[in-house]
Design an enzyme around this catalytic site. Structure first.
Site, PDB file in Angstrom:
ATOM      1  N   GLY A  96      51.076  41.649  42.299  1.00  0.00           N
ATOM      2  CA  GLY A  96      50.052  40.926  43.097  1.00  0.00           C
ATOM      3  C   GLY A  96      49.183  39.882  42.145  1.00  0.00           C
TER       4      GLY A  96
ATOM      5  N   GLY B 106      46.924  37.319  43.580  1.00  0.00           N
ATOM      6  CA  GLY B 106      46.186  37.577  44.452  1.00  0.00           C
ATOM      7  C   GLY B 106      44.673  37.193  44.156  1.00  0.00           C
ATOM      8  N   VAL B 107      43.631  37.759  44.941  1.00  0.00           N
ATOM      9  CA  VAL B 107      42.157  37.575  44.681  1.00  0.00           C
ATOM     10  C   VAL B 107      41.813  38.013  43.245  1.00  0.00           C
ATOM     11  CG1 VAL B 107      39.880  37.904  45.379  1.00  0.00           C
ATOM     12  CG2 VAL B 107      41.615  37.645  47.080  1.00  0.00           C
ATOM     13  N   ILE B 108      42.081  39.436  42.974  1.00  0.00           N
ATOM     14  CA  ILE B 108      41.586  39.719  41.738  1.00  0.00           C
ATOM     15  C   ILE B 108      42.635  39.875  40.521  1.00  0.00           C
ATOM     16  CG2 ILE B 108      42.341  42.203  42.041  1.00  0.00           C
ATOM     17  CD1 ILE B 108      38.974  40.639  40.441  1.00  0.00           C
ATOM     18  N   GLY B 109      44.156  39.923  41.305  1.00  0.00           N
ATOM     19  CA  GLY B 109      45.182  39.676  40.534  1.00  0.00           C
ATOM     20  C   GLY B 109      45.052  38.522  39.597  1.00  0.00           C
TER      21      GLY B 109
ATOM     22  N   LYS C 247      43.427  54.407  50.174  1.00  0.00           N
ATOM     23  CA  LYS C 247      43.434  54.630  48.625  1.00  0.00           C
ATOM     24  C   LYS C 247      43.183  56.102  48.222  1.00  0.00           C
ATOM     25  CE  LYS C 247      41.313  50.096  47.200  1.00  0.00           C
ATOM     26  NZ  LYS C 247      40.144  49.282  46.652  1.00  0.00           N
TER      27      LYS C 247
END
Ligand SMILES: NC(=O)c1ccc[n+]([C@@H]2O[C@H](COP(=O)([O-])OP(=O)(O)OC[C@H]3O[C@@H](n4cnc5c(N)ncnc54)[C@H](OP(=O)(O)O)[C@@H]3O)[C@@H](O)[C@H]2O)c1
Length: 324
Positions: free
Chosen positions: A12, A15-18, A135
């Protein structure tokens, strides 16, 4: 001999945080023997420039399907650590990814499941929160079935960049609009909240890798700074040199909005819940684990830094579809 985490595979990574995590890993490349990302053929096509730039920086790009065991086991070859940054709709799919590492990839020593957010085991009520369920299922699987592969949950709380941003779609959920000089503060405005800038998420992750014993088999509760909605507003007013228009969404109103959102099937319902949890104090600890992984306040962004970055990027939306 203590575990060393030297050969890292990121899932990932675009992605946004990746993106922030891979950037920090590249900055710390000298600490690692190998950096690799595993991504899909469609990402390679759609994000060709980002992928090319990763390759130019020495990152090995492995292409395949994250749900295909053979592809994933091939990608695991030569790595000792998996950093998962997969998005919300792939959280439960990590159960297979962890099982395959445990059963068939003896070289994988540590798995970082995709967390980087709200503490899903903050208190006794956490287990009932709807956005936490996927999660929690991953953590329960690890607790019940994983014996060899170590894990680290990097719990960063909300991203400062998003919390101090405007939310034009629904400002009653908390919004700071730099252009209009307008803010909606959650709760009383004085309730404390701990935030982590996205840059610091990457930095804290690298610190967790460099401190493998301290970060082993635990949730690391980290953040950049603790503040309040009123202090965020005051810092915006200081840096923009003018007073802003202010309104409030009380905790009671937030709870009513949250209830309606779930009942009406609003796609933002999880965001209502998370913002209610944060307003209730669900990001506040007596102690964080920053120091445990060698991170001190001077290594991390301050509220002032976060606001300066928000103003210089002229404010971004607090979330795009899918960001939670
Ligand atoms: N603390 C906060 O405020 C906050 C905010 C947002 C998210 N988060 C957390 O950060 C973590 C990552 O979220 P994100 O928003 O960064 O994720 P994202 O951008 O939605 O997705 C990350 C990556 O997941 C990979 N992926 C592979 N198959 C996928 C599929 N079928 N559907 C969706 N994604 C797929 C993609 O990898 P490729 O790059 O290889 O294509 C994608 O770029 C989550 O655990 C989320 O809860 C926290």
């Amino acid at each position: 001999m203590a575990t060393e985490l030297k050969s890292v595979l990121v899932l990932g990574a675009t992605g946004v945080i990746g993106q922030y995590i891979i950037r920090s890993l590249i900055e710390a490349q000298a600490s690692f023997d190998r950096l690799a990302v595993f991504t899909s053929p469609s990402t390679v096509e759609k994000k060709a420039k980002e992928i090319e730039s990763l390759e130019e920086k020495g990152v090995q790009v492995i292409v395949g399907d994250l749900t295909n065991q053979e592809n994933v086991l091939k990608a695991y070859e030569g790595s000792d650590t998996v950093i998962s940054c997969v998005g919300r709709n792939m959280i439960k799919a990590q159960i297979d990814l962890i099982r395959w590492a445990e059963e068939s990839s003896p070289n994988i020593k540590r798995f970082f499941p995709s967390e980087y957010g709200t503490d899903i085991e903050y208190g006794p009520e956490s287990v009932f929160e709807k956005p936490h369920q996927a999660k929690l299922a991953v953590r329960n699987y690890i607790k019940s079935s994983i014996r060899r592969v170590e894990y680290t949950y990097l719990v960063t709380g909300p991203y400062a960049d998003l919390y101090i941003a405007k939310l034009s779609q629904n400002p009653c959920l908390g919004s700071f609009d730099i252009e209009e000089k307008k803010a909606t503060l959650l709760g009383s405005g004085d309730d404390p909240i701990s935030l982590t800038t996205m840059n610091n998420v990457g930095k804290l992750l690298v610190a967790a890798l460099r401190n493998p014993t301290a970060s082993r088999n635990r949730a690391l509760r980290v953040n950049s700074f603790t503040t309040t909605p009123k202090r965020i507003l005051a810092e915006y007013e200081r840096q923009t040199g003018t007073n802003w228009d202010v309104s409030y969404t009380s905790l009671d109103d937030l709870k009513k909005l949250e209830k309606n959102a779930w009942e009406s099937g609003d796609s933002l319902a999880a965001i209502y819940t998370l913002r209610r949890i944060w307003t209730e104090g669900g990001t506040i600890y007596e102690f964080t684990d920053n120091e445990l992984i060698g991170m001190h306040p001077e290594d991390l962004d301050s509220l002032e830094d976060a606001i300066t970055m928000a103003i210089s990027s002229n404010g971004q939306e607090a979330f795009r579809s899918g960001d939670l």
